[in-house]
Design a protein around this motif. Sequence first.
Motif, PDB file in Angstrom:
ATOM      1  N   THR A  52       0.827  -1.199   0.000  1.00  0.00           N
ATOM      2  CA  THR A  52       0.000   0.000   0.000  1.00  0.00           C
ATOM      3  C   THR A  52       0.867   1.257   0.000  1.00  0.00           C
ATOM      4  O   THR A  52       0.583   2.214  -0.723  1.00  0.00           O
ATOM      5  CB  THR A  52      -0.936   0.006   1.228  1.00  0.00           C
ATOM      6  N   GLN A  90       1.398   7.072  -6.458  1.00  0.00           N
ATOM      7  CA  GLN A  90       0.331   8.045  -6.662  1.00  0.00           C
ATOM      8  C   GLN A  90       0.810   9.460  -6.342  1.00  0.00           C
ATOM      9  O   GLN A  90       0.475  10.410  -7.055  1.00  0.00           O
ATOM     10  CB  GLN A  90      -0.889   7.703  -5.808  1.00  0.00           C
ATOM     11  N   GLN A 121       0.941   4.134  -2.809  1.00  0.00           N
ATOM     12  CA  GLN A 121       0.696   5.530  -2.472  1.00  0.00           C
ATOM     13  C   GLN A 121       1.875   6.411  -2.864  1.00  0.00           C
ATOM     14  O   GLN A 121       1.680   7.554  -3.279  1.00  0.00           O
ATOM     15  CB  GLN A 121       0.374   5.663  -0.990  1.00  0.00           C
TER      16      GLN A 121
END
Length: 168
Positions: free
Chosen positions: A48, A55, A52
């Motif tokens: 995760t 992103q 992230q």
Amino acid sequence: MNIREWFDALILREKLILVAGSLSLLLMLLYSTLWQPLGSRVEALRSTVNTQKQQIAWMRNAVGEIQLLRQQVGLNLVNEGEEYSSLLTHVDQSAKALSMRSVITQVEPTSDNEVRVRLENAYFNTMVEWLVLLHEEGVVVGSVSLSSSGENGRVNGLVKLRKPAGGA
């Protein structure tokens, strides 16, 4: 005969095998109920975090692109003092400026001064930038209803926009 008496009746070798087996079983239970799920969760969290980070990197690049587009287009949606003739045109031009036309599936006028815009699979950040742009140009954002599109960072939604009373 209770368990203590039964255990005392065993010979030393049987006691050692029983104790070793019990400890092995306890260790396997601890591993399967605590350590292994914790390790799996840590790995999922690492994944995760990596997603992230990607992103964030994309968003930082997008900010640069948005700023560049703002400079290129001027993002002053009033051309040489001319105001857009209708809210529909205003919405269309601003969507074009931020490359949002492809995610706008429907623009429905509800009155002369109000439209309802349906978005599908829009990047949330770009949609917010678009709404800020419209607001800066004097368009009132009446309401926004959003839901996740299932893709990370993307939304489906319904936005009601209107010209201010006596506005452009």
